[in-house]
Structure formats: C-alpha cells, structure tokens
Design a protein around this motif. Structure first.
Motif, PDB file in Angstrom:
ATOM      1  N   VAL A   1     -30.726 -14.603 -14.083  1.00 10.74           N
ATOM      2  CA  VAL A   1     -30.896 -13.172 -13.837  1.00 10.74           C
ATOM      3  C   VAL A   1     -30.292 -12.395 -15.000  1.00 10.74           C
ATOM      4  O   VAL A   1     -29.142 -12.602 -15.377  1.00 10.74           O
ATOM      5  N   SER A   2     -31.069 -11.529 -15.607  1.00 14.14           N
ATOM      6  CA  SER A   2     -30.576 -10.762 -16.753  1.00 14.14           C
ATOM      7  C   SER A   2     -29.883  -9.491 -16.263  1.00 14.14           C
ATOM      8  O   SER A   2     -30.052  -9.086 -15.113  1.00 14.14           O
ATOM      9  N   ALA A   3     -29.119  -8.912 -17.187  1.00 20.44           N
ATOM     10  CA  ALA A   3     -28.376  -7.691 -16.829  1.00 20.44           C
ATOM     11  C   ALA A   3     -29.327  -6.562 -16.462  1.00 20.44           C
ATOM     12  O   ALA A   3     -29.015  -5.715 -15.635  1.00 20.44           O
ATOM     13  N   GLU A   4     -30.514  -6.578 -17.088  1.00 17.95           N
ATOM     14  CA  GLU A   4     -31.486  -5.509 -16.831  1.00 17.95           C
ATOM     15  C   GLU A   4     -31.992  -5.567 -15.389  1.00 17.95           C
ATOM     16  O   GLU A   4     -32.461  -4.577 -14.846  1.00 17.95           O
ATOM     17  N   ALA A   5     -31.921  -6.765 -14.781  1.00 13.81           N
ATOM     18  CA  ALA A   5     -32.443  -6.932 -13.425  1.00 13.81           C
ATOM     19  C   ALA A   5     -31.551  -6.256 -12.393  1.00 13.81           C
ATOM     20  O   ALA A   5     -31.993  -5.983 -11.287  1.00 13.81           O
ATOM     21  N   ILE A   6     -30.290  -6.033 -12.739  1.00 11.50           N
ATOM     22  CA  ILE A   6     -29.357  -5.407 -11.798  1.00 11.50           C
ATOM     23  C   ILE A   6     -29.110  -3.965 -12.236  1.00 11.50           C
ATOM     24  O   ILE A   6     -28.662  -3.718 -13.354  1.00 11.50           O
ATOM     25  N   ARG A   7     -29.415  -3.046 -11.353  1.00 12.35           N
ATOM     26  CA  ARG A   7     -29.195  -1.638 -11.650  1.00 12.35           C
ATOM     27  C   ARG A   7     -27.826  -1.245 -11.109  1.00 12.35           C
ATOM     28  O   ARG A   7     -27.539  -1.450  -9.932  1.00 12.35           O
ATOM     29  N   TYR A   8     -26.997  -0.683 -11.945  1.00 11.44           N
ATOM     30  CA  TYR A   8     -25.662  -0.259 -11.530  1.00 11.44           C
ATOM     31  C   TYR A   8     -25.576   1.260 -11.490  1.00 11.44           C
ATOM     32  O   TYR A   8     -26.139   1.938 -12.332  1.00 11.44           O
ATOM     33  N   GLN A   9     -24.847   1.718 -10.499  1.00 16.19           N
ATOM     34  CA  GLN A   9     -24.635   3.160 -10.340  1.00 16.19           C
ATOM     35  C   GLN A   9     -23.120   3.385 -10.377  1.00 16.19           C
ATOM     36  O   GLN A   9     -22.377   2.699  -9.659  1.00 16.19           O
ATOM     37  N   ARG A  10     -22.693   4.319 -11.187  1.00 16.84           N
ATOM     38  CA  ARG A  10     -21.240   4.527 -11.320  1.00 16.84           C
ATOM     39  C   ARG A  10     -20.658   5.115 -10.048  1.00 16.84           C
ATOM     40  O   ARG A  10     -21.223   6.039  -9.465  1.00 16.84           O
ATOM     41  N   LEU A  11     -19.543   4.572  -9.634  1.00 15.92           N
ATOM     42  CA  LEU A  11     -18.858   5.082  -8.437  1.00 15.92           C
ATOM     43  C   LEU A  11     -17.765   6.055  -8.862  1.00 15.92           C
ATOM     44  O   LEU A  11     -17.246   5.961  -9.980  1.00 15.92           O
ATOM     45  N   PRO A  12     -17.389   6.998  -7.994  1.00 22.19           N
ATOM     46  CA  PRO A  12     -16.338   7.958  -8.358  1.00 22.19           C
ATOM     47  C   PRO A  12     -15.023   7.246  -8.708  1.00 22.19           C
ATOM     48  O   PRO A  12     -14.755   6.162  -8.184  1.00 22.19           O
ATOM     49  N   GLY A  13     -14.258   7.886  -9.552  1.00 17.08           N
ATOM     50  CA  GLY A  13     -12.976   7.313  -9.967  1.00 17.08           C
ATOM     51  C   GLY A  13     -13.131   6.588 -11.286  1.00 17.08           C
ATOM     52  O   GLY A  13     -14.048   5.790 -11.463  1.00 17.08           O
ATOM     53  N   ARG A  14     -12.254   6.928 -12.210  1.00 21.83           N
ATOM     54  CA  ARG A  14     -12.338   6.296 -13.520  1.00 21.83           C
ATOM     55  C   ARG A  14     -10.994   6.449 -14.205  1.00 21.83           C
ATOM     56  O   ARG A  14     -10.383   7.506 -14.123  1.00 21.83           O
ATOM     57  N   ARG A  15     -10.563   5.396 -14.875  1.00 17.73           N
ATOM     58  CA  ARG A  15      -9.347   5.495 -15.682  1.00 17.73           C
ATOM     59  C   ARG A  15      -9.714   5.058 -17.081  1.00 17.73           C
ATOM     60  O   ARG A  15     -10.140   3.927 -17.296  1.00 17.73           O
ATOM     61  N   ALA A  16      -9.580   5.943 -18.029  1.00 20.60           N
ATOM     62  CA  ALA A  16      -9.910   5.602 -19.401  1.00 20.60           C
ATOM     63  C   ALA A  16      -8.785   6.055 -20.303  1.00 20.60           C
ATOM     64  O   ALA A  16      -8.699   7.228 -20.657  1.00 20.60           O
ATOM     65  N   GLY A  17      -7.885   5.147 -20.620  1.00 23.77           N
ATOM     66  CA  GLY A  17      -6.782   5.454 -21.508  1.00 23.77           C
ATOM     67  C   GLY A  17      -7.195   5.218 -22.946  1.00 23.77           C
ATOM     68  O   GLY A  17      -8.376   5.000 -23.241  1.00 23.77           O
ATOM     69  N   VAL A  18      -6.213   5.250 -23.835  1.00 27.10           N
ATOM     70  CA  VAL A  18      -6.513   5.029 -25.245  1.00 27.10           C
ATOM     71  C   VAL A  18      -6.933   3.565 -25.449  1.00 27.10           C
ATOM     72  O   VAL A  18      -7.863   3.271 -26.194  1.00 27.10           O
ATOM     73  N   ILE A  19      -6.275   2.660 -24.733  1.00 25.15           N
ATOM     74  CA  ILE A  19      -6.598   1.233 -24.884  1.00 25.15           C
ATOM     75  C   ILE A  19      -7.233   0.684 -23.605  1.00 25.15           C
ATOM     76  O   ILE A  19      -8.315   0.126 -23.630  1.00 25.15           O
ATOM     77  N   ARG A  20      -6.566   0.856 -22.488  1.00 22.46           N
ATOM     78  CA  ARG A  20      -7.065   0.268 -21.243  1.00 22.46           C
ATOM     79  C   ARG A  20      -8.047   1.207 -20.539  1.00 22.46           C
ATOM     80  O   ARG A  20      -7.953   2.424 -20.663  1.00 22.46           O
ATOM     81  N   LYS A  21      -8.970   0.608 -19.796  1.00 19.16           N
ATOM     82  CA  LYS A  21      -9.909   1.420 -19.022  1.00 19.16           C
ATOM     83  C   LYS A  21     -10.376   0.622 -17.817  1.00 19.16           C
ATOM     84  O   LYS A  21     -10.354  -0.613 -17.842  1.00 19.16           O
TER      85      LYS A  21
END
Lengths: 163, 193
Positions: A1-21
C-alpha cells in the motif's frame, strides 16, 4: 500500500518547536501520531476500532514560544533607534507586543494546560500534540463521530423470510 | 471495561464513565475527563477453543502442527492458526511476510519512521547561505542530498516535494554564484597584471 492510497486529515493540536515537532492525523481506520524533529519522523498508529476512551487530564504546563523568545534580542537591537525620526516608537511597540504574546502563551498553558490519552485494551497512548483543553475539545469533536461510526455494531442481516 | 489514570495508572471507577465532566482520581487527585466509546463497553472477543485445537481431518497451521488453520497468508499462502495470523488492513499475513513487508518498506501502514531528506537538503541550502562563506560547502552538499535521495519518499502525511526542488535550485544557484565570483576574480586579477 503506497502513501498516496491513504488520505490523511490533520487533527487539531500541533506542537512545532525550533527542533522538535508533533502532530496527529486522521486516516480512514486509524489515527497517526507523528513525533520527531525537522529531519526525522517517528509514527505511531492507533486504530479507531481499538480506542476505548479519550482521557483528558488537566495539568499546569508553561509553554514558552521559542521563536518568539528568539525574536526578542533581534527587536532589542533596534531600541537605540527608537527615538529616531525613521523608526519612531515601532521597535519598542514590537518588543512589548512580543513580550505580551509570550506571557499570554505561558498563562494560557498555566490555566488550560492538559494531556490527552487514548485508552486502548493494552494501555493508554499519549497524544503529544494536544497541550490545551481547547485543542482537546476540538480533537474530541472531530474524532468522536468517526470512532462511533467505526465501532457501531454491524447491522444484522435480515432473516430470510419463509416462502 | 478497565481504564487507568494516565498519571498514576490506578483503575478508574464507574463514575468517570457517566459524564465527561472533570473528576479527581482517587489516588493521585489528577482532574480527569473521560469520554468513553462503544469499544469500552464491548466484551472482548476471545479466540474460540475450537479454533485452536485441530481435529484429525482438519488442516494444521504452518508453524503449529497441533493448531487448526483458520486463515491463509494473503502473500505466501501459508495456512495459519488464529494466533499466527496478523491482520494488516484487509490482508492477513504470516509473521515472516509481515516482517518482510516492514523491512522492505513496501507497505506504508507498517512504517514506523522516516528520514526527511528533502528537509535536510533544504536546510543545507539555506542555513550555510546565511553566513555566505559556508555556502561553498553547503550548496554542493544540498545538491548531493537532493539528487542522491530524489526517489526516497518524504513524510507519510506530506505529499508535496517542493523542498527537494527548492533545495536543488538554491544549491545550483549558489554554486553558480560562487563560480561567477571566482571567474570574475581571476579575470580582474589578469586584467590588473
């Protein structure tokens, strides 16, 4: 199964620091928890049919925005020119606004900080991207109908009527 | 139905399932809100005793001779008992095929990590360029990483490959910039002589 076969939808909540995310994504049959750095991602999948409950734990967490803190000294460099005819009060206003944003962010974490766990039969799985109760509420509103639909008992096939 | 407190691990009492309001854990005092789903109240499915023990005339599992085969591996066709069969989406796999798929990275559902070479290439193109002088090393490195890992998949959730294109274009532009600078310097030096 390729990545294109799975559709992802972003869920609320996100942490994006300078290095970690970290972030959470919803697929047709699972929730993908992505955690890592800018150059590497680690994945953890929680299947919707396995999720027994969502547990939110209130906790104090003071989250300081690293990008905003990094901007502070750069803004400070312009302070000597603040009374000059070119810049006026702009640098000091920008500095005050940045400080205010940092304080508001920290206070928001202090009063509305939380952890969110997805409980399965083998244990709890922490969702690292959720840090505030507002994000947890939005997260719950988004995944509850999907999980309920997946876990709903299959409709029973009608019994064959005797001829 | 047995849920545990995320903080202390103690089993949560029934009152938590009645409403999603915040209630304190009896042991650690953490304020918890529990939103139960139907799976919480469902009785766990157990493997039937008859699916484990094989009768004389029944097929046996490839790995366990005494156990009854209830599935066939979708990939290699081996007969599998209820314990050996691993469900991956709509496929039923034997342990060997499962490990094989994971190692060959042919199934995105089994991937546990990825290195983001497109982000590495873009960082190599941008970060050294901020110092200008270090871009003499960063630009070729960015072009190398972008081309060397061109076919490698990027993040599972990210479709766009703009980082790879941007890294390549920036890297080439920086290399051309350095080349132009050296040619100009040589030309000026010769003209002065």
């Amino acid at each position: 199964v390729s990545a294109e076969a799975i559709r992802y939808q972003r869920l609320p909540g996100r942490r994006a620091g300078v290095i970690r995310k970290c972030a959470a994504w919803l697929a047709e049959d699972h929730i993908l928890l992505v955690e890592g750095t800018r150059f590497h991602e680690a994945y953890r999948r929680v299947y919707l049919s396995d999720i027994q409950a969502m547990i939110v734990r209130r906790r104090i967490r003071v989250i300081l925005s690293v990008p905003l803190i990094l901007i502070l000294p750069i803004e400070g460099l312009f302070i000597p020119y603040m009374v000059g005819p070119t810049w006026g009060w702009l640098p000091i206003t920008a500095l005050a606004a940045t400080l205010l944003l940092i304080i508001v962010g920290a206070l928001r974490g202090y009063f509305t900080g939380c952890d969110l766990d997805l409980a399965t039969a083998v244990g709890n799985v922490r969702v690292p991207s959720i840090t505030h109760t507002s994000a947890a509420t939005k997260f719950a509103a988004m995944i509850t109908p999907v999980i309920t639909a997946v876990q709903a008992p299959a409709p029973e096939t009608p019994a064959a009527t005797p001829q | 139905m047995a849920l545990n407190c995320p903080q202390c691990g103690f089993e949560l009492r029934e009152a938590f399932f009645e409403s999603p309001e915040y209630k304190p854990c009896l042991i650690c005092g953490s304020e918890l809100s529990v939103l139960p789903f139907p799976a919480c109240f469902a009785t766990p499915t157990r493997i039937a005793e008859s699916d484990l023990h094989r009768a004389e005339e029944e097929n046996s599992c490839f790995h366990h001779e005494s156990k009854k085969a209830v599935h066939a591996c979708t990939q290699c066709g081996k007969f599998l008992c209820a314990l050996c069969a691993a469900e991956v989406g709509s496929d039923i796999l034997c342990p060997a095929c499962l490990v094989g798929r994971e190692q060959k990275r042919t199934d995105v559902r089994l991937e546990r990590e990825r290195t983001l070479y497109d982000s590495i290439a873009l960082t190599l193109a941008i970060a050294p360029a901020l110092t200008i002088s270090l871009s003499i090393f960063g630009a070729p490195a960015a072009v190398y990483v972008a081309l060397r890992y061109w076919r490698r998949p990027t993040s599972i959730v990210r479709r766009s490959r703009w980082r790879q294109y941007a890294a390549l274009l920036l890297g080439i532009a920086e290399i051309l910039g350095w080349a132009a600078l050296f040619i100009t310097l040589v030309y000026v030096r010769r003209t002065v002589r």
